[in-house]
Scaffold this motif. Structure first.
Motif, PDB file in Angstrom:
ATOM      1  N   GLN A  79     -11.892 -26.742 -15.608  1.00  0.00           N
ATOM      2  CA  GLN A  79     -13.006 -25.355 -15.194  1.00  0.00           C
ATOM      3  C   GLN A  79     -11.847 -24.396 -15.201  1.00  0.00           C
ATOM      4  O   GLN A  79     -12.031 -22.921 -15.932  1.00  0.00           O
ATOM      5  CB  GLN A  79     -13.277 -25.433 -13.783  1.00  0.00           C
ATOM      6  CG  GLN A  79     -14.450 -24.324 -12.933  1.00  0.00           C
ATOM      7  CD  GLN A  79     -15.873 -24.293 -14.450  1.00  0.00           C
ATOM      8  OE1 GLN A  79     -16.179 -25.396 -14.595  1.00  0.00           O
ATOM      9  NE2 GLN A  79     -15.942 -23.161 -13.908  1.00  0.00           N
ATOM     10  N   VAL A  80     -10.811 -24.482 -14.243  1.00  0.00           N
ATOM     11  CA  VAL A  80      -9.608 -23.598 -14.734  1.00  0.00           C
ATOM     12  C   VAL A  80      -9.066 -23.665 -15.699  1.00  0.00           C
ATOM     13  O   VAL A  80      -7.734 -24.692 -16.318  1.00  0.00           O
ATOM     14  CB  VAL A  80      -8.684 -23.334 -13.486  1.00  0.00           C
ATOM     15  CG1 VAL A  80      -8.156 -22.317 -13.599  1.00  0.00           C
ATOM     16  CG2 VAL A  80      -9.548 -23.087 -12.248  1.00  0.00           C
ATOM     17  N   ILE A  81      -8.574 -22.793 -16.648  1.00  0.00           N
ATOM     18  CA  ILE A  81      -8.264 -22.781 -18.134  1.00  0.00           C
ATOM     19  C   ILE A  81      -6.923 -22.692 -17.994  1.00  0.00           C
ATOM     20  O   ILE A  81      -6.812 -20.993 -17.551  1.00  0.00           O
ATOM     21  CB  ILE A  81      -9.029 -22.276 -19.042  1.00  0.00           C
ATOM     22  CG1 ILE A  81     -10.402 -23.011 -19.667  1.00  0.00           C
ATOM     23  CG2 ILE A  81      -8.264 -22.107 -20.785  1.00  0.00           C
ATOM     24  CD1 ILE A  81     -10.633 -22.547 -20.401  1.00  0.00           C
ATOM     25  N   SER A  82      -5.676 -23.212 -18.200  1.00  0.00           N
ATOM     26  CA  SER A  82      -4.292 -22.533 -18.587  1.00  0.00           C
ATOM     27  C   SER A  82      -4.135 -22.749 -19.975  1.00  0.00           C
ATOM     28  O   SER A  82      -3.642 -24.006 -20.704  1.00  0.00           O
ATOM     29  CB  SER A  82      -3.847 -23.505 -17.658  1.00  0.00           C
ATOM     30  OG  SER A  82      -3.414 -23.341 -16.509  1.00  0.00           O
ATOM     31  N   ALA A  83      -4.024 -21.397 -20.320  1.00  0.00           N
ATOM     32  CA  ALA A  83      -3.826 -21.781 -22.053  1.00  0.00           C
ATOM     33  C   ALA A  83      -1.870 -20.868 -22.341  1.00  0.00           C
ATOM     34  O   ALA A  83      -2.248 -19.953 -21.642  1.00  0.00           O
ATOM     35  CB  ALA A  83      -4.802 -20.538 -22.559  1.00  0.00           C
ATOM     36  N   GLY A  84      -2.318 -22.085 -22.494  1.00  0.00           N
ATOM     37  CA  GLY A  84      -0.766 -22.128 -23.223  1.00  0.00           C
ATOM     38  C   GLY A  84       0.168 -22.335 -22.014  1.00  0.00           C
ATOM     39  O   GLY A  84       1.696 -22.035 -21.863  1.00  0.00           O
ATOM     40  N   GLY A 169       6.332 -20.693 -23.421  1.00  0.00           N
ATOM     41  CA  GLY A 169       5.557 -20.230 -24.432  1.00  0.00           C
ATOM     42  C   GLY A 169       4.880 -20.815 -25.088  1.00  0.00           C
ATOM     43  O   GLY A 169       4.902 -20.622 -25.888  1.00  0.00           O
ATOM     44  N   SER A 170       6.135 -22.297 -25.885  1.00  0.00           N
ATOM     45  CA  SER A 170       6.432 -23.196 -26.762  1.00  0.00           C
ATOM     46  C   SER A 170       5.142 -23.114 -27.334  1.00  0.00           C
ATOM     47  O   SER A 170       3.801 -23.532 -26.530  1.00  0.00           O
ATOM     48  CB  SER A 170       7.671 -24.230 -26.677  1.00  0.00           C
ATOM     49  OG  SER A 170       7.264 -24.474 -27.879  1.00  0.00           O
ATOM     50  N   GLY A 171       4.818 -22.099 -28.453  1.00  0.00           N
ATOM     51  CA  GLY A 171       4.432 -22.913 -28.828  1.00  0.00           C
ATOM     52  C   GLY A 171       2.432 -22.474 -29.493  1.00  0.00           C
ATOM     53  O   GLY A 171       1.411 -22.614 -29.922  1.00  0.00           O
ATOM     54  N   VAL A 194      -6.185 -17.153 -27.772  1.00  0.00           N
ATOM     55  CA  VAL A 194      -5.261 -17.874 -27.091  1.00  0.00           C
ATOM     56  C   VAL A 194      -5.118 -19.374 -28.258  1.00  0.00           C
ATOM     57  O   VAL A 194      -6.036 -19.710 -27.853  1.00  0.00           O
ATOM     58  CB  VAL A 194      -4.718 -18.216 -26.207  1.00  0.00           C
ATOM     59  CG1 VAL A 194      -3.513 -18.330 -25.779  1.00  0.00           C
ATOM     60  CG2 VAL A 194      -4.899 -17.065 -25.115  1.00  0.00           C
ATOM     61  N   THR A 195      -4.581 -19.704 -28.694  1.00  0.00           N
ATOM     62  CA  THR A 195      -3.519 -20.664 -29.948  1.00  0.00           C
ATOM     63  C   THR A 195      -2.514 -21.078 -28.976  1.00  0.00           C
ATOM     64  O   THR A 195      -1.498 -20.826 -29.211  1.00  0.00           O
ATOM     65  CB  THR A 195      -4.035 -20.519 -30.850  1.00  0.00           C
ATOM     66  OG1 THR A 195      -4.664 -19.602 -31.297  1.00  0.00           O
ATOM     67  CG2 THR A 195      -3.801 -21.634 -31.867  1.00  0.00           C
ATOM     68  N   TYR A 196      -2.474 -22.002 -28.869  1.00  0.00           N
ATOM     69  CA  TYR A 196      -1.200 -23.449 -28.312  1.00  0.00           C
ATOM     70  C   TYR A 196      -2.059 -24.689 -27.994  1.00  0.00           C
ATOM     71  O   TYR A 196      -3.084 -25.468 -28.455  1.00  0.00           O
ATOM     72  CB  TYR A 196      -1.577 -22.887 -26.927  1.00  0.00           C
ATOM     73  CG  TYR A 196      -2.940 -23.502 -25.453  1.00  0.00           C
ATOM     74  CD1 TYR A 196      -2.899 -24.183 -24.607  1.00  0.00           C
ATOM     75  CD2 TYR A 196      -3.281 -22.381 -26.261  1.00  0.00           C
ATOM     76  CE1 TYR A 196      -4.050 -25.260 -24.522  1.00  0.00           C
ATOM     77  CE2 TYR A 196      -5.097 -22.976 -25.204  1.00  0.00           C
ATOM     78  CZ  TYR A 196      -4.809 -24.081 -24.284  1.00  0.00           C
ATOM     79  OH  TYR A 196      -6.195 -24.617 -23.277  1.00  0.00           O
ATOM     80  N   ARG A 197      -1.123 -25.923 -28.318  1.00  0.00           N
ATOM     81  CA  ARG A 197      -0.669 -27.091 -27.802  1.00  0.00           C
ATOM     82  C   ARG A 197      -1.221 -27.341 -26.454  1.00  0.00           C
ATOM     83  O   ARG A 197      -0.325 -27.076 -25.625  1.00  0.00           O
ATOM     84  CB  ARG A 197       0.432 -27.768 -28.860  1.00  0.00           C
ATOM     85  CG  ARG A 197       1.039 -27.715 -29.713  1.00  0.00           C
ATOM     86  CD  ARG A 197      -0.166 -29.009 -30.797  1.00  0.00           C
ATOM     87  NE  ARG A 197      -0.175 -30.041 -30.494  1.00  0.00           N
ATOM     88  CZ  ARG A 197      -0.949 -31.019 -30.656  1.00  0.00           C
ATOM     89  NH1 ARG A 197      -1.298 -30.721 -31.797  1.00  0.00           N
ATOM     90  NH2 ARG A 197      -0.844 -32.098 -30.672  1.00  0.00           N
ATOM     91  N   LEU A 198      -2.421 -28.571 -26.647  1.00  0.00           N
ATOM     92  CA  LEU A 198      -2.846 -29.379 -25.454  1.00  0.00           C
ATOM     93  C   LEU A 198      -1.559 -30.042 -24.713  1.00  0.00           C
ATOM     94  O   LEU A 198      -0.444 -30.651 -25.394  1.00  0.00           O
ATOM     95  CB  LEU A 198      -3.827 -30.086 -25.337  1.00  0.00           C
ATOM     96  CG  LEU A 198      -5.541 -29.359 -26.013  1.00  0.00           C
ATOM     97  CD1 LEU A 198      -5.999 -30.168 -26.024  1.00  0.00           C
ATOM     98  CD2 LEU A 198      -5.483 -28.505 -24.689  1.00  0.00           C
ATOM     99  N   PRO A 199      -1.532 -29.969 -23.396  1.00  0.00           N
ATOM    100  CA  PRO A 199       0.306 -30.876 -22.628  1.00  0.00           C
ATOM    101  C   PRO A 199      -0.101 -32.570 -23.329  1.00  0.00           C
ATOM    102  O   PRO A 199      -1.548 -32.749 -22.969  1.00  0.00           O
ATOM    103  CB  PRO A 199      -0.618 -30.519 -21.451  1.00  0.00           C
ATOM    104  CG  PRO A 199      -1.312 -29.206 -20.845  1.00  0.00           C
ATOM    105  CD  PRO A 199      -2.368 -28.960 -22.509  1.00  0.00           C
TER     106      PRO A 199
END
Length: 199
Positions: A79-84, A169-171, A194-199
């Motif tokens: 619900q709370v998106i941590s983008a990057g 902030g890698s990736g 925002v574009t990023y890798r999922l943990p």
């Protein structure tokens, strides 16, 4: 003779009465048959409609039942998106995301982008907004299409793309709408991708 005639009349009236009864039965059986046929037709139509809804319900509702998720997403975001690695700003609107093969793309609109850029690590606190050490100008144009798969409104040009400047902030890449009249500020409110890798 009158007695015989009366008897004959009685027999005829009795038969006529039976004929009326049979006619009554036939009259009541026809609507009964119609009702049973109608019930069968309704049941068949309901079964077909239910089957079609079941078959296509994946196409009628968003993935995971999440209105923010775009078609084809394979991972539900919280619900709370941590983008990057940083939560997107409180009160962000127009939030949509697309996830595929461990990658995520998130778009949203907010009036509080600067703090997010610092938190996600793509722009140091003391750096100018459009320092080329930390980003590049995106293609010019009135509209900039979202990445393939990501749903929502396109960005309005001009735009700036920030890259990673820290391990945290890698990736991560962040595309931000810039003001069309002020070269040193963002458009307000600002649409972001925002574009990023999922943990």
């Amino acid at each position: 003779m009158p007695d015989a005639q009366e008897a004959g009349d009685g027999v005829m009236s009795h038969e006529a009465g039976h004929g009326n009864d049979r006619g009554g039965e036939a009259g009541t059986s026809r609507p009964g048959r119609r009702l049973s046929c109608l019930a069968v037709v309704v049941a068949v139509v309901a079964a077909v409609a239910g089957g079609l809804v079941w078959l296509f319900q994946g196409h009628l509702s968003p993935p995971f039942g999440d209105d923010r998720a775009c078609d084809g997403s394979d991972t539900k975001l919280p619900q709370v998106i941590s983008a990057g690695g940083a939560p997107i700003p409180n009160g962000a609107s127009g939030v949509h995301y697309y996830t595929r093969n461990g990658n995520a793309e998130v778009t949203f609109v907010s009036g509080d982008i600067l703090d997010y850029l610092h938190d996600v690590g793509v722009l140091p606190d003391d750096a100018p907004l459009f320092d080329e050490k930390y980003g590049t100008k995106a293609e010019a144009g009135d509209e900039i299409a979202l990445p393939d798969g990501l749903c929502g409104s396109p960005l309005r040009g001009p735009a700036w793309v920030y890259g990673s400047t820290s391990t945290a902030g890698s990736g991560v890449a962040v595309m931000v709408e810039c003001s069309p009249v002020d070269n040193d500020s963002f458009r307000l409110p600002t649409r972001v991708v925002v574009t990023y890798r999922l943990p």
